[in-house]
Motif scaffolding. Structure first.
Motif, mmCIF file in Angstrom:
data_model
loop_
_atom_site.group_PDB
_atom_site.id
_atom_site.type_symbol
_atom_site.label_atom_id
_atom_site.label_comp_id
_atom_site.label_asym_id
_atom_site.label_seq_id
_atom_site.Cartn_x
_atom_site.Cartn_y
_atom_site.Cartn_z
ATOM 1 N N CYS A 25 0.833 -1.199 0.000
ATOM 2 C CA CYS A 25 0.000 0.000 0.000
ATOM 3 C C CYS A 25 0.871 1.253 0.000
ATOM 4 O O CYS A 25 0.639 2.192 -0.765
ATOM 5 N N VAL A 26 1.910 1.252 0.842
ATOM 6 C CA VAL A 26 2.810 2.408 0.935
ATOM 7 C C VAL A 26 3.547 2.626 -0.386
ATOM 8 O O VAL A 26 3.665 3.750 -0.880
ATOM 9 N N ILE A 27 4.036 1.543 -0.974
ATOM 10 C CA ILE A 27 4.825 1.620 -2.206
ATOM 11 C C ILE A 27 3.998 2.206 -3.353
ATOM 12 O O ILE A 27 4.513 2.960 -4.184
ATOM 13 N N TRP A 28 2.710 1.881 -3.395
ATOM 14 C CA TRP A 28 1.849 2.406 -4.450
ATOM 15 C C TRP A 28 1.374 3.822 -4.139
ATOM 16 O O TRP A 28 1.413 4.706 -5.000
ATOM 17 N N ARG A 29 0.934 4.064 -2.918
ATOM 18 C CA ARG A 29 0.255 5.323 -2.607
ATOM 19 C C ARG A 29 1.201 6.490 -2.334
ATOM 20 O O ARG A 29 0.881 7.632 -2.694
ATOM 21 N N LEU A 30 2.327 6.232 -1.691
ATOM 22 C CA LEU A 30 3.200 7.338 -1.294
ATOM 23 C C LEU A 30 3.685 8.155 -2.488
ATOM 24 O O LEU A 30 3.633 9.394 -2.447
ATOM 25 N N PRO A 31 4.167 7.541 -3.580
ATOM 26 C CA PRO A 31 4.581 8.358 -4.736
ATOM 27 C C PRO A 31 3.425 9.182 -5.316
ATOM 28 O O PRO A 31 3.642 10.318 -5.760
ATOM 29 N N VAL A 32 2.207 8.619 -5.323
ATOM 30 C CA VAL A 32 1.045 9.374 -5.810
ATOM 31 C C VAL A 32 0.813 10.591 -4.919
ATOM 32 O O VAL A 32 0.573 11.708 -5.407
ATOM 33 N N MET A 33 0.890 10.397 -3.605
ATOM 34 C CA MET A 33 0.709 11.501 -2.666
ATOM 35 C C MET A 33 1.768 12.579 -2.864
ATOM 36 O O MET A 33 1.478 13.780 -2.802
ATOM 37 N N MET A 34 3.006 12.161 -3.125
ATOM 38 C CA MET A 34 4.087 13.122 -3.316
ATOM 39 C C MET A 34 3.914 13.902 -4.611
ATOM 40 O O MET A 34 4.169 15.111 -4.651
ATOM 41 N N SER A 61 2.671 18.935 -7.448
ATOM 42 C CA SER A 61 1.955 19.607 -8.535
ATOM 43 C C SER A 61 0.723 20.364 -8.060
ATOM 44 O O SER A 61 0.137 21.137 -8.822
ATOM 45 N N ASN A 62 0.333 20.108 -6.821
ATOM 46 C CA ASN A 62 -0.851 20.763 -6.236
ATOM 47 C C ASN A 62 -2.092 20.532 -7.091
ATOM 48 O O ASN A 62 -2.916 21.425 -7.291
ATOM 49 N N PHE A 92 -7.114 10.991 -0.872
ATOM 50 C CA PHE A 92 -6.217 9.877 -1.183
ATOM 51 C C PHE A 92 -4.984 9.988 -0.293
ATOM 52 O O PHE A 92 -4.206 10.939 -0.399
ATOM 53 N N ASN A 93 -4.823 9.020 0.602
ATOM 54 C CA ASN A 93 -3.640 8.967 1.462
ATOM 55 C C ASN A 93 -3.337 7.513 1.777
ATOM 56 O O ASN A 93 -3.848 6.614 1.086
ATOM 57 N N VAL A 101 10.329 10.865 3.937
ATOM 58 C CA VAL A 101 9.402 10.381 4.959
ATOM 59 C C VAL A 101 9.727 8.940 5.359
ATOM 60 O O VAL A 101 9.264 8.460 6.399
ATOM 61 N N LEU A 102 10.561 8.255 4.579
ATOM 62 C CA LEU A 102 11.011 6.911 4.918
ATOM 63 C C LEU A 102 12.476 6.879 5.354
ATOM 64 O O LEU A 102 12.838 6.155 6.283
ATOM 65 N N THR A 103 13.337 7.656 4.674
ATOM 66 C CA THR A 103 14.767 7.612 5.004
ATOM 67 C C THR A 103 15.060 8.245 6.363
ATOM 68 O O THR A 103 15.901 7.726 7.121
ATOM 69 N N LEU A 104 14.381 9.330 6.694
ATOM 70 C CA LEU A 104 14.673 9.999 7.965
ATOM 71 C C LEU A 104 14.234 9.166 9.180
ATOM 72 O O LEU A 104 15.000 9.038 10.144
ATOM 73 N N PRO A 105 13.037 8.562 9.169
ATOM 74 C CA PRO A 105 12.708 7.656 10.283
ATOM 75 C C PRO A 105 13.673 6.485 10.390
ATOM 76 O O PRO A 105 13.970 6.013 11.492
ATOM 77 N N LEU A 106 14.178 6.001 9.245
ATOM 78 C CA LEU A 106 15.158 4.916 9.267
ATOM 79 C C LEU A 106 16.425 5.363 9.990
ATOM 80 O O LEU A 106 17.014 4.595 10.766
#
Length: 267
Positions: free
Chosen positions: A25-34, A39-40, A50-51, A145-150
């Motif tokens: 779910c994260v792999i599909w949705r996160l790039p769409v959210m970004m 592009s606003n 959509f989140n 949002v993934l690298t910094l928590p890591l």
């Protein structure tokens, strides 16, 4: 009551399967959210809200809601024969592969490490790395949002020196970032091209926080060899981009994960 080794392994394997489903779910949705945030705009065919949580799990093609009994890790993909129940479009092989990989990686952690704080940190860090690997392969993107928590999780895991003393972990984070930052600018000045992305700097910093600065040379050597192999594979299969760019994050993630989870006694 203490947990036996077999119970611990079974529990972690099952948890890994569930985590793999969430990661898809994260792999599909996160790039769409970004993309939406950059592009606003919401004119991409997806619902306005959509989140990571809304709407409920749905087919990326027909956007029909997936019932829970069609969303069981691995089993549902096999029973549906890899096709959406509604539109019959093929479901990407990435979905069962991520679920299986996450389960196996989590199981390996349970095999190597006893129940405890560090094993749970390792499992969480592994899940973040799997998400980063998959997103970079598909989008050539390593989200902060993934690298910094890591990174912060690595420092927290080494608070009592589980794999490296805290001081070595801090130096590892700084050294990892600076090394690729210097490489980036040196390559840019000499060739006029960008050899790496900023996400790679942050990912190596995060891995340095987990492994300590002493393991960075081995990590970078392994990642570089994997990068050469990936470059050749993409070129031979005709999937290399015209500008020659390819994702280096997966190479760092695989090399770093092995350094993270393998106890020194097994080296």
């Amino acid at each position: 009551m203490s947990m036996s080794a077999n119970e611990w392994l079974a529990c972690m394997l099952l948890t890994g399967l569930v985590a793999g489903s969430v990661l898809n779910c994260v792999i599909w949705r996160l790039p769409v959210m970004m993309r939406r945030a950059d592009s606003n705009t919401k004119e991409d065919g997806f619902p306005e809200r959509f989140n990571l949580f809304l709407p409920r799990s749905c087919c990326p093609c027909c956007l029909q809601t997936i019932p829970f009994y069609h969303n069981i890790p691995l089993l549902s993909w096999l029973l549906l024969r890899g096709r959406c129940h509604h539109c019959r479009v093929s479901i990407s092989l990435r979905y069962p592969l991520i679920e299986l990989t996450t389960a196996l990686c989590t199981g390996w952690i349970a095999w190597c490490w006893p129940p405890g704080w560090y094993a749970l940190c390792l499992a969480s860090g592994s899940w973040l790395l799997i998400a980063l690997l998959a997103i970079d392969l598909e989008q050539m993107l390593l989200p902060d949002v993934l690298t910094l928590p890591l990174l912060w999780l690595g420092l927290l895991a080494n608070l009592h020196g589980a794999i490296a003393p805290l001081a070595d972990a801090v130096v590892g984070a700084v050294t990892g970032y600076l090394f690729l930052w210097i490489f980036y600018w040196s390559f840019l000045l000499l060739s006029g091209k960008e050899g790496l992305g900023y996400g790679d700097f942050k990912l190596l910093a995060a891995l340095g926080a987990w492994c300590g600065w002493q393991r960075l040379p081995i990590l970078l050597t392994a990642a570089s060899l994997a990068g050469i192999g990936l470059f050749l594979l993409l070129r031979l299969t005709g999937r290399l981009r015209e500008d020659g760019a390819f994702p280096f994050g997966p190479c760092l993630a695989i090399a770093g994960w092995w350094q993270m989870v393998t106890p020194l006694a097994m080296w």
